[in-house]
Design a protein around this motif. Structure first.
Motif, PDB file in Angstrom:
ATOM      1  N   TYR A 158       3.863  -5.882   9.442  1.00 15.75           N
ATOM      2  CA  TYR A 158       4.146  -4.519  10.399  1.00 15.75           C
ATOM      3  C   TYR A 158       5.666  -4.272  10.118  1.00 15.75           C
ATOM      4  CZ  TYR A 158       7.302  -7.640  13.367  1.00 15.75           C
ATOM      5  OH  TYR A 158       8.395  -8.496  13.851  1.00 15.75           O
ATOM      6  N   ASP A 159       6.045  -2.957  10.974  1.00 12.94           N
ATOM      7  CA  ASP A 159       7.225  -2.443  10.766  1.00 12.94           C
ATOM      8  C   ASP A 159       7.714  -1.758  12.339  1.00 12.94           C
ATOM      9  OD1 ASP A 159       5.734  -0.141  10.957  1.00 12.94           O
ATOM     10  OD2 ASP A 159       6.127   0.229   8.850  1.00 12.94           O
ATOM     11  N   ASN A 160       8.353  -0.842  12.410  1.00 15.76           N
ATOM     12  CA  ASN A 160       8.769  -0.338  13.349  1.00 15.76           C
ATOM     13  C   ASN A 160       7.246   0.436  14.275  1.00 15.76           C
ATOM     14  OD1 ASN A 160      10.843   0.341  15.697  1.00 15.76           O
ATOM     15  ND2 ASN A 160      10.251   2.497  15.295  1.00 15.76           N
ATOM     16  N   GLY A 161       6.270   0.929  13.369  1.00 13.05           N
ATOM     17  CA  GLY A 161       5.338   1.853  13.912  1.00 13.05           C
ATOM     18  C   GLY A 161       4.995   3.058  13.101  1.00 13.05           C
ATOM     19  N   PRO A 162       4.219   3.760  13.859  1.00 10.89           N
ATOM     20  CA  PRO A 162       3.535   4.760  12.698  1.00 10.89           C
ATOM     21  C   PRO A 162       4.382   5.751  12.257  1.00 10.89           C
ATOM     22  CG  PRO A 162       2.370   4.274  14.872  1.00 10.89           C
ATOM     23  CD  PRO A 162       3.389   3.761  14.990  1.00 10.89           C
ATOM     24  N   SER A 163       5.720   5.909  12.782  1.00  5.52           N
ATOM     25  CA  SER A 163       6.828   6.839  12.350  1.00  5.52           C
ATOM     26  C   SER A 163       7.565   6.201  10.923  1.00  5.52           C
ATOM     27  CB  SER A 163       7.648   7.140  13.285  1.00  5.52           C
ATOM     28  OG  SER A 163       8.446   6.175  13.792  1.00  5.52           O
ATOM     29  N   GLN A 164       7.048   5.013  10.857  1.00  8.47           N
ATOM     30  CA  GLN A 164       7.814   4.443   9.696  1.00  8.47           C
ATOM     31  C   GLN A 164       6.747   3.926   8.610  1.00  8.47           C
ATOM     32  OE1 GLN A 164      10.598   1.262  10.593  1.00  8.47           O
ATOM     33  NE2 GLN A 164      12.199   2.944  10.712  1.00  8.47           N
ATOM     34  N   ASN A 165       7.258   3.746   7.332  1.00  9.10           N
ATOM     35  CA  ASN A 165       6.219   2.922   6.236  1.00  9.10           C
ATOM     36  C   ASN A 165       6.841   1.708   5.569  1.00  9.10           C
ATOM     37  OD1 ASN A 165       3.473   2.886   5.328  1.00  9.10           O
ATOM     38  ND2 ASN A 165       4.189   4.208   3.342  1.00  9.10           N
ATOM     39  N   ASP A 166       7.707   1.234   6.131  1.00  6.70           N
ATOM     40  CA  ASP A 166       8.067  -0.230   5.349  1.00  6.70           C
ATOM     41  C   ASP A 166       7.175  -0.894   5.374  1.00  6.70           C
ATOM     42  OD1 ASP A 166      10.865   1.152   6.212  1.00  6.70           O
ATOM     43  OD2 ASP A 166      11.087  -0.098   7.800  1.00  6.70           O
ATOM     44  N   ALA A 167       6.267  -1.249   6.177  1.00  2.00           N
ATOM     45  CA  ALA A 167       5.214  -2.286   5.966  1.00  2.00           C
ATOM     46  C   ALA A 167       4.270  -1.583   5.027  1.00  2.00           C
ATOM     47  CB  ALA A 167       4.127  -2.460   7.244  1.00  2.00           C
ATOM     48  N   GLY A 168       4.052  -0.438   4.669  1.00  2.00           N
ATOM     49  CA  GLY A 168       3.206   0.067   3.474  1.00  2.00           C
ATOM     50  C   GLY A 168       3.949  -0.235   2.325  1.00  2.00           C
ATOM     51  N   VAL A 169       5.251   0.145   2.171  1.00  5.01           N
ATOM     52  CA  VAL A 169       5.898  -0.082   0.952  1.00  5.01           C
ATOM     53  C   VAL A 169       5.846  -1.573   0.446  1.00  5.01           C
ATOM     54  CG1 VAL A 169       8.184   0.139  -0.280  1.00  5.01           C
ATOM     55  CG2 VAL A 169       7.304   1.963   1.227  1.00  5.01           C
ATOM     56  N   LEU A 170       6.224  -2.435   1.505  1.00  6.28           N
ATOM     57  CA  LEU A 170       6.080  -3.907   1.287  1.00  6.28           C
ATOM     58  C   LEU A 170       4.530  -4.278   0.640  1.00  6.28           C
ATOM     59  CD1 LEU A 170       7.355  -6.816   1.263  1.00  6.28           C
ATOM     60  CD2 LEU A 170       6.647  -7.007   3.542  1.00  6.28           C
ATOM     61  N   ILE A 171       3.786  -3.784   1.308  1.00  3.39           N
ATOM     62  CA  ILE A 171       2.428  -4.103   0.747  1.00  3.39           C
ATOM     63  C   ILE A 171       2.255  -3.603  -0.692  1.00  3.39           C
ATOM     64  CG2 ILE A 171      -0.138  -3.535   1.207  1.00  3.39           C
ATOM     65  CD1 ILE A 171       0.722  -3.772   4.219  1.00  3.39           C
ATOM     66  N   SER A 172       2.784  -2.474  -0.815  1.00  2.00           N
ATOM     67  CA  SER A 172       2.615  -1.843  -2.545  1.00  2.00           C
ATOM     68  C   SER A 172       3.281  -2.650  -3.256  1.00  2.00           C
ATOM     69  CB  SER A 172       2.809  -0.571  -2.302  1.00  2.00           C
ATOM     70  OG  SER A 172       4.385  -0.405  -2.281  1.00  2.00           O
ATOM     71  N   TYR A 173       4.475  -3.221  -2.942  1.00  2.00           N
ATOM     72  CA  TYR A 173       5.189  -4.100  -3.848  1.00  2.00           C
ATOM     73  C   TYR A 173       4.574  -5.537  -4.042  1.00  2.00           C
ATOM     74  CZ  TYR A 173       9.438  -1.298  -3.597  1.00  2.00           C
ATOM     75  OH  TYR A 173      10.353  -0.382  -3.439  1.00  2.00           O
ATOM     76  N   LEU A 174       3.820  -6.107  -2.921  1.00  2.00           N
ATOM     77  CA  LEU A 174       2.921  -7.309  -3.083  1.00  2.00           C
ATOM     78  C   LEU A 174       1.607  -7.154  -3.994  1.00  2.00           C
ATOM     79  CD1 LEU A 174       3.303  -8.515   0.590  1.00  2.00           C
ATOM     80  CD2 LEU A 174       3.967  -9.671  -1.517  1.00  2.00           C
ATOM     81  N   LEU A 175       0.995  -6.029  -3.870  1.00  2.00           N
ATOM     82  CA  LEU A 175      -0.090  -5.720  -4.437  1.00  2.00           C
ATOM     83  C   LEU A 175       0.490  -5.516  -6.075  1.00  2.00           C
ATOM     84  CD1 LEU A 175      -1.616  -2.839  -2.129  1.00  2.00           C
ATOM     85  CD2 LEU A 175      -2.717  -5.513  -2.852  1.00  2.00           C
ATOM     86  N   GLU A 176       1.682  -4.712  -6.206  1.00  2.00           N
ATOM     87  CA  GLU A 176       2.285  -4.722  -7.675  1.00  2.00           C
ATOM     88  C   GLU A 176       2.081  -6.033  -8.204  1.00  2.00           C
ATOM     89  OE1 GLU A 176       6.318  -3.034  -8.347  1.00  2.00           O
ATOM     90  OE2 GLU A 176       4.959  -1.148  -8.214  1.00  2.00           O
ATOM     91  N   ALA A 177       2.675  -7.040  -7.462  1.00  2.00           N
ATOM     92  CA  ALA A 177       2.924  -8.455  -8.275  1.00  2.00           C
ATOM     93  C   ALA A 177       1.738  -9.107  -8.144  1.00  2.00           C
ATOM     94  CB  ALA A 177       3.838  -9.018  -7.022  1.00  2.00           C
ATOM     95  N   GLY A 178       0.453  -8.392  -7.818  1.00  2.00           N
ATOM     96  CA  GLY A 178      -0.814  -9.315  -7.838  1.00  2.00           C
ATOM     97  C   GLY A 178      -1.207 -10.122  -6.702  1.00  2.00           C
ATOM     98  N   TYR A 179      -0.582  -9.845  -5.391  1.00  2.00           N
ATOM     99  CA  TYR A 179      -0.979 -10.337  -4.416  1.00  2.00           C
ATOM    100  C   TYR A 179      -2.385  -9.996  -3.969  1.00  2.00           C
ATOM    101  CZ  TYR A 179       0.534 -13.589  -0.430  1.00  2.00           C
ATOM    102  OH  TYR A 179       0.754 -14.733   0.270  1.00  2.00           O
TER     103      TYR A 179
END
Length: 203
Positions: A158-179
């Protein structure tokens, strides 16, 4: 016959425990052990307005403004508050998962969900020399630049909420690593919705 009866009684007791836990989370309540301490979450309307104002005042993390998508990425489940509470009780409380706060430290200092762990999204960028160590802390096995996710933790992010996308960026980095996406979920409401619902916040 006695053995079958005992098994039946045990099954009923286990089912009752699950139902009781679900009933508690539906009421905005949760209790679990985290880092050796008892954590309790409930609704406290007296503080809700102050916290809601605090998190709504955090500037959007994208320019000029944005609304985070409902789904962070393909294969990633988006969850709501009862599911977060259930995850805390049945995954975090049993050392079978982690609730990750993807915000940077200065944003987390405003308050966070009890039982969550800070993992700022920037730390999983490819150019971070400590990325492998962070992945290993999540249960990933690393050998000669090859990642093995068979023992990786279940993650809710999670992050601050719908006005941010920190969680989305973290998820993209994890997927990039193969998670594996099936080991991750996304709490889109974040601190903004959590605070509006008057759920317990730690600082």
């Amino acid at each position: 016959m006695i053995g079958r009866t005992a098994l039946f009684v045990a099954a009923i007791a286990a089912h009752t425990t699950v139902l009781n836990a679900q009933d508690q989370t539906a009421k905005g309540q949760a209790s679990f052990i985290f880092n050796g301490a008892q954590i309790s979450i409930s609704q406290n309307p007296a503080q809700a307005a102050d916290y809601a104002a605090r998190f709504s005042a955090v500037p959007p993390s994208c320019d000029p403004h944005c609304i985070a998508p409902f789904q962070a990425a393909v294969g990633i489940e988006t969850v709501i508050e009862p599911q977060v509470l259930n995850f805390l009780v049945n995954a975090v409380g049993k050392n079978e998962g982690l609730l990750l706060d993807a915000r940077m430290p200065e944003d987390r200092a405003l308050g966070y969900i009890p039982g969550s762990v800070s993992l700022p999204f920037a730390t999983l960028a490819q150019d971070n020399k400590f990325r492998d160590q962070i992945l290993m802390a999540l249960g990933v096995r690393v050998f000669e630049d090859v990642y093995n996710f068979s023992d990786a933790q279940r993650l809710m992010i999670y992050d601050n909420g719908p006005s941010q996308n920190d969680a989305g960026v973290l998820i993209s980095y994890l997927l990039e690593a193969g998670y594996p996406p099936e080991l991750m979920s996304y709490y889109r409401g974040g601190m903004q919705v959590w605070s509006v619902l008057a759920l317990t916040i730690e600082e």
